[in-house]
Design an enzyme around this catalytic site. Structure first.
Site, mmCIF file in Angstrom:
data_model
loop_
_atom_site.group_PDB
_atom_site.id
_atom_site.type_symbol
_atom_site.label_atom_id
_atom_site.label_comp_id
_atom_site.label_asym_id
_atom_site.label_seq_id
_atom_site.Cartn_x
_atom_site.Cartn_y
_atom_site.Cartn_z
ATOM 1 N N HIS A 40 20.732 22.835 10.781
ATOM 2 C CA HIS A 40 19.397 22.680 11.348
ATOM 3 C C HIS A 40 18.591 21.720 10.469
ATOM 4 O O HIS A 40 17.927 22.146 9.515
ATOM 5 C CB HIS A 40 18.684 24.030 11.414
ATOM 6 C CG HIS A 40 19.420 25.061 12.219
ATOM 7 N ND1 HIS A 40 20.532 25.717 11.733
ATOM 8 C CD2 HIS A 40 19.200 25.542 13.463
ATOM 9 C CE1 HIS A 40 20.975 26.564 12.649
ATOM 10 N NE2 HIS A 40 20.191 26.476 13.710
ATOM 11 N N PRO A 129 18.077 36.202 10.725
ATOM 12 C CA PRO A 129 17.436 36.910 11.836
ATOM 13 C C PRO A 129 15.918 36.787 11.689
ATOM 14 O O PRO A 129 15.343 37.260 10.706
ATOM 15 C CB PRO A 129 17.909 38.354 11.645
ATOM 16 C CG PRO A 129 19.179 38.245 10.861
ATOM 17 C CD PRO A 129 18.976 37.078 9.952
ATOM 18 N N GLY A 170 9.419 31.181 15.463
ATOM 19 C CA GLY A 170 10.269 32.293 15.851
ATOM 20 C C GLY A 170 9.992 33.541 15.043
ATOM 21 O O GLY A 170 10.002 34.661 15.582
ATOM 22 N N ASN A 199 5.066 23.732 13.948
ATOM 23 C CA ASN A 199 5.566 22.487 14.543
ATOM 24 C C ASN A 199 5.647 22.541 16.071
ATOM 25 O O ASN A 199 6.051 21.573 16.703
ATOM 26 C CB ASN A 199 6.935 22.117 13.959
ATOM 27 C CG ASN A 199 8.001 23.176 14.209
ATOM 28 O OD1 ASN A 199 7.995 23.867 15.229
ATOM 29 N ND2 ASN A 199 8.939 23.296 13.274
ATOM 30 N N HIS A 275 16.329 20.495 16.091
ATOM 31 C CA HIS A 275 16.458 21.857 15.560
ATOM 32 C C HIS A 275 17.866 22.195 15.095
ATOM 33 O O HIS A 275 18.083 22.446 13.917
ATOM 34 C CB HIS A 275 16.006 22.887 16.602
ATOM 35 C CG HIS A 275 16.183 24.300 16.150
ATOM 36 N ND1 HIS A 275 15.332 24.900 15.254
ATOM 37 C CD2 HIS A 275 17.138 25.227 16.444
ATOM 38 C CE1 HIS A 275 15.739 26.139 15.013
ATOM 39 N NE2 HIS A 275 16.833 26.365 15.733
ATOM 40 N N GLU A 420 8.762 51.288 12.439
ATOM 41 C CA GLU A 420 10.087 51.540 11.877
ATOM 42 C C GLU A 420 10.758 50.266 11.373
ATOM 43 O O GLU A 420 11.366 50.265 10.298
ATOM 44 C CB GLU A 420 10.997 52.212 12.926
ATOM 45 C CG GLU A 420 10.604 53.619 13.305
ATOM 46 C CD GLU A 420 9.648 53.666 14.484
ATOM 47 O OE1 GLU A 420 9.370 54.772 14.981
ATOM 48 O OE2 GLU A 420 9.179 52.574 14.909
ATOM 49 N N HIS A 482 14.559 61.504 23.346
ATOM 50 C CA HIS A 482 14.473 61.829 21.919
ATOM 51 C C HIS A 482 15.731 62.525 21.398
ATOM 52 O O HIS A 482 15.767 62.925 20.235
ATOM 53 C CB HIS A 482 13.258 62.725 21.660
ATOM 54 C CG HIS A 482 11.956 61.999 21.686
ATOM 55 N ND1 HIS A 482 11.558 61.223 22.751
ATOM 56 C CD2 HIS A 482 10.962 61.912 20.766
ATOM 57 C CE1 HIS A 482 10.365 60.707 22.489
ATOM 58 N NE2 HIS A 482 9.986 61.107 21.300
#
Length: 670
Positions: A40, A129, A170, A199, A275, A420, A482
């Site tokens: 990238h 991630p 992102g 950007n 990218h 969480e 649950h």
């Protein structure tokens, strides 16, 4: 330009070296991506000025000692731009030679496709991630504040550094960034600065096509200070923004920097083409002509080398000054230095009182037994800190020592709120920082909300403890939303994650001992809501060594083995009693740690009798089928639950002593 003269090589004009260094970073990144024919390049080309100004003028670090405890932390949350980070590490003198840049994305290199903690010197966390890095940075900044509150005593100041994170569109779209930024703003983490590479480009096109957020207003609403640099190539403006950020210790700072992805590459700049693909030889050659850059790949001008050498002398002096201060602090406060070693997660003590004092009799939920074990551990382990995702009263994870709150970071219980995912990623950041040992908690069914961060903890081998309670359909009336069914098995699929599901209070204390001792990866404690009979401490050493123990054994050779985990061990004991009434002898085995148990079976360290086995767990059968032999059977659940009392739901789904006994009779052919 402010601060430029000290970086310039002898005889270089003011400003020249900074501009030369920025161009150097751009070409190093572009050359690395081109050599790999993968990567990238666009983000490094656009953010090189912002990165250079930060690293050369504001970041407190020393390439000669990447683990210096009081260094600033830099997190590349937009991890796809790893070529920029590797270029920075190479140019500033970390142990990352040009040959490693040439091996970018190659098997066995120190320059993997996304930054990996423990692989590359100077990489603080594993990112890629999107959004994980900003949440890690929140954890690092929180750890700094908590350690400062503990260690900066008697005039000593051994913890005083900043955390910087470079994020992209992102990262800010991902929900974890909202959770983490909200938490940081509420806590007032003033030594945290997030730099936004604004950007306006994502893979599928302009970012505004899918996200029209006013990100600065959003961060102000979280309690952050916001700044903007309209021209991401303006080194002076970047310098002023970073200085302004460092001057405000009351609020975290968000700096939006307007950049052009793929800067300097004709027909690519400002488009998604920049990218995720190499520029190509023709485009790279055109870029070299535009910048009058040598055709030699991985070129670093002598003036840049000389400027960095001068800066490295200053970095080394800052580190040496801190080391002297740290030595004085250690001499004055040896106990503090042992409890909070700053450069690593401290090793734990053994739990006291020992688990073998828990005799059989009575009943207690393993979540409540966990609360008692955690309290005992916390009393002996000052570095242990953590909390829950708004469930401390249910998970039993509020420990003594007070709450962590804005301006009051000396406490031990962190209230993460209903966040969480950010909780788990922040725990990773605390562990990465060193000096503290973090834990978090929520209901098992909500482990789905934090799985990406849990996976990265395993990938980085971070010693984070996760307490997951309400572990089965015995949750009852809350219904199938649950009631976890597939969750324990899914946790066992994560490489490097230790999953412990104790059957009673004695095993729960042992589970905490094992979790505390595990400094080589994360641990998940899977605990019951409902009371379970205390089986006692017999054969606990067997469970410690082999992951399982015998809890009921007939006088002679057993006809069948009932092997279960967690709450189903009590169910298996009831079934064994029913079988005894029919003249069938059953051994009951509690499998607290299945992965260790499987290993022990394979090596012969734990031997089952020559008899069929009925494996029992309140969840999907998948993993147990892999353990089962041809004569065995598995009792489990292959559907979602129902709303009703816990015992009613369990019986309705086939989890009863009678059902287990019937299965045993069937496998025996009786």
């Amino acid at each position: 330009m402010t601060g430029v003269t000290e970086h310039a090589a002898p005889g270089a004009a003011a400003g020249t070296v900074d501009e030369l260094a920025v161009t150097t970073l751009r070409f190093l990144a572009a050359d690395a991506v081109q050599a790999a024919n993968s990567g990238h390049p666009g983000m490094p080309l656009g953010t090189a000025p912002a990165a250079w100004v930060l690293w050369s003028r504001h970041l407190r670090h020393d390439p000669a000692d990447p683990g210096w405890p009081d260094r600033d932390r830099f997190v590349l949350s937009a991890g796809h731009g790893s070529a920029l980070l590797y270029a920075l590490l190479h140019v500033t003198g970390y142990d990352l030679p040009a040959d490693e840049l040439r091996r970018f994305r190659r098997l066995g290199s120190r320059t993997p496709g996304h930054p990996e903690h423990g692989v590359t010197p100077g990489v603080e966390t594993t990112t890629g991630p999107l959004g994980q890095g900003i949440a890690n940075a929140v954890g690092m900044a929180l750890a700094e504040r908590m350690l400062a509150a503990r260690c900066n005593t008697g005039g000593h100041r051994v913890v005083d550094h900043r955390t910087w994170a470079l994020v992209g569109d992102g990262c800010l779209m991902e929900g974890i960034s909202h959770e983490a930024a909200s938490l940081a703003g509420r806590l007032g983490l003033g030594k945290l600065t997030v730099i936004f590479d604004d950007n306006d480009v994502t893979i599928d096109g302009p970012a505004r096509r899918t996200c029209a957020d006013d990100v600065e207003a959003r961060f102000r609403a979280y309690g952050w200070r916001t700044l903007r640099v309209e021209d991401g190539t303006d080194l002076d403006a970047l310098d002023r923004a970073y200085a302004d950020a460092a001057a405000d210790d009351e609020r975290p700072t968000f700096i939006a920097v307007r950049t052009t992805i793929g800067h300097g590459v004709p027909e690519v700049a400002g488009t998604p083409k920049a990218h995720g693909s190499p520029l190509g030889e023709a485009a790279l050659a055109a870029m070299r002509r535009r910048f009058s850059w040598p055709s030699e790949p991985f070129h670093v001008p002598a003036d840049v080398r000389a400027a960095v050498a001068a800066r490295r002398r200053r970095w080394a002096a800052e580190r040496s000054e801190w080391e002297r201060a740290h030595a004085r602090w250690r001499a004055d406060h040896p106990r503090l230095a042992a409890e909070f070693p700053l450069d690593r997660v401290p090793a734990p003590p053994r739990l006291a009182p020992p688990a073998d004092r828990l005799g059989a009799g009575g009943a207690i939920a393993t979540r409540k037994a966990s609360a008692a074990a955690l309290t005992a551990l916390a009393d002996a382990y000052p570095a242990l800190v953590g909390g829950s995702a708004d469930l401390a009263s249910s998970t039993g994870t509020a420990i003594g020592g007070g709450d962590v709150a804005p301006g009051a970071f000396g406490g031990r219980t962190i209230h993460f709120g209903v966040r969480e995912h950010a909780m788990a990623a922040a725990l990773n950041g605390i562990a990465l920082h060193g000096g503290l040992r973090p834990f978090g908690s929520t209901f098992l069914v909500f482990s789905d909300y934090l799985r990406p961060a849990l996976r990265l903890a395993a990938l980085m081998r971070l010693p984070v403890v996760h307490v997951f309670t309400h572990d089965s359909v015995h949750v009852g009336e809350d219904g199938p939303t649950h009631q976890p069914v597939e969750h324990v098995e899914s946790l066992r699929l994560v490489p490097g994650l230790t999953v412990l599901r104790p059957a009673d209070a004695a095993e729960t204390r042992l589970a905490w001992e094992l979790a505390a001792a595990n400094l080589d990866g994360p641990t998940a404690l899977v605990l019951s809501r409902q009371d379970l009979p205390v089986l006692g401490s017999e054969n606990l050493d067997e469970a410690r060594r082999h992951g399982a123990r015998t809890v009921t054994d007939p006088p002679g050779a057993p006809d069948v083995v009932l092997a279960a985990s967690g709450s189903e061990v009590a169910l298996a004991r009831e079934a064994a009693a029913l079988l005894a009434d029919r003249g069938i002898a059953a051994r009951v085995v509690s499998v607290m740690w299945r992965e260790r148990f499987e290993e022990a079976l394979t090596t012969g360290a734990f031997r089952l009798p020559d008899a069929p086995v009925v494996w029992v767990e309140a969840g999907v059968r998948t993993g147990w089928r892999a353990v089962a032999g041809p004569r065995d059977a598995v009792v489990g659940i292959e559907r979602f639950g129902e709303s009703g009392t816990g015992p009613e739901v369990a019986a309705h789904l086939g989890l009863s002593a009678e059902a287990v006994a019937r299965t045993a009779v069937r496998v025996l052919g009786s």
